[in-house]
Design a protein around this motif. Structure first.
Motif, short mmCIF file in Angstrom:
data_model
loop_
_atom_site.label_atom_id
_atom_site.label_comp_id
_atom_site.label_asym_id
_atom_site.label_seq_id
_atom_site.Cartn_x
_atom_site.Cartn_y
_atom_site.Cartn_z
N LYS A 36 0.83 -1.21 0.00
CA LYS A 36 0.00 0.00 0.00
C LYS A 36 0.87 1.26 0.00
O LYS A 36 0.56 2.23 -0.70
N THR A 37 1.91 1.24 0.79
CA THR A 37 2.82 2.39 0.85
C THR A 37 3.55 2.54 -0.48
O THR A 37 3.72 3.65 -0.98
N ALA A 38 3.95 1.43 -1.06
CA ALA A 38 4.77 1.46 -2.28
C ALA A 38 4.00 1.79 -3.54
O ALA A 38 4.59 2.29 -4.50
N ARG A 39 2.71 1.55 -3.57
CA ARG A 39 1.96 1.74 -4.82
C ARG A 39 2.10 3.15 -5.38
O ARG A 39 2.08 3.34 -6.59
N GLN A 46 8.79 0.30 -4.29
CA GLN A 46 8.02 -0.69 -5.04
C GLN A 46 8.79 -1.99 -5.19
O GLN A 46 8.23 -3.07 -5.01
N VAL A 47 10.07 -1.88 -5.51
CA VAL A 47 10.90 -3.08 -5.66
C VAL A 47 10.95 -3.86 -4.35
O VAL A 47 10.82 -5.09 -4.34
N ARG A 48 11.15 -3.15 -3.25
CA ARG A 48 11.23 -3.82 -1.94
C ARG A 48 9.90 -4.49 -1.58
O ARG A 48 9.89 -5.64 -1.12
N ASP A 52 9.28 -8.52 -1.10
CA ASP A 52 8.72 -9.13 0.11
C ASP A 52 7.48 -9.96 -0.23
O ASP A 52 7.30 -11.06 0.30
N ASN A 53 6.64 -9.42 -1.11
CA ASN A 53 5.44 -10.15 -1.51
C ASN A 53 5.81 -11.42 -2.26
O ASN A 53 5.21 -12.47 -2.07
N ASP A 96 0.14 -4.67 -11.02
CA ASP A 96 -1.05 -4.01 -10.53
C ASP A 96 -1.08 -4.12 -9.01
O ASP A 96 -1.48 -5.15 -8.45
N PHE A 97 -0.64 -3.06 -8.35
CA PHE A 97 -0.57 -3.08 -6.89
C PHE A 97 -1.94 -3.28 -6.26
O PHE A 97 -2.06 -3.95 -5.24
N GLU A 98 -2.97 -2.68 -6.84
CA GLU A 98 -4.32 -2.83 -6.28
C GLU A 98 -4.75 -4.30 -6.30
O GLU A 98 -5.36 -4.78 -5.34
N PHE A 99 -4.44 -4.99 -7.38
CA PHE A 99 -4.76 -6.42 -7.48
C PHE A 99 -4.02 -7.21 -6.41
O PHE A 99 -4.61 -8.03 -5.69
#
Length: 115
Positions: A36-39, A46-48, A52-53, A96-99
């Motif tokens: 959420k922070t990275a989006r 974003q890379v980090r 992690d994900n 797609d960060f939201e996805f």
């Protein structure tokens, strides 16, 4: 160093009273918060967050593929399918960060026993 040791001991003591599902949900919450922070953050954020994900979902897929896993086979197969979809999304040029956030939140809700 003594503060670190005390923190580790306190964490271990606290976790003894929480179920494995609650602990797993917390891992998903932490990774989701980073997404959420990275989006809307920097490229490095974003890379980090994606790394992690990716680690989280790689572990989930590996655990589901383990024949000693006690979950029913159809559920394990469904989770592996979701994990592979998440991995493919992260492999794209513009994930797609939201996805990804939505998937993680749904898994978190399931682990926490929420509809």
């Amino acid at each position: 160093m003594p503060n670190t040791i005390q923190a580790i001991q306190a964490y271990r003591a606290t976790n003894r009273f929480r179920s494995q599902r609650e602990q797993e949900a917390d891992v998903f919450r932490t990774v989701t918060a980073a997404l959420k922070t990275a989006r809307n953050g920097s490229a490095i954020q974003q890379v980090r967050a994606l790394a992690d994900n990716r680690r989280l979902w790689t572990m989930v897929v590996d655990l589901m593929a383990d024949e000693r896993n006690a979950l029913p086979e159809p559920l394990r197969a469904s989770i592996v399918s979701v994990g592979m979809t998440v991995q493919r999304e992260m492999d794209g040029d513009t994930p797609d960060f939201e996805f990804l956030i939505s998937i993680n939140e749904n898994i978190t809700a399931g682990l926490a026993g929420q509809p």
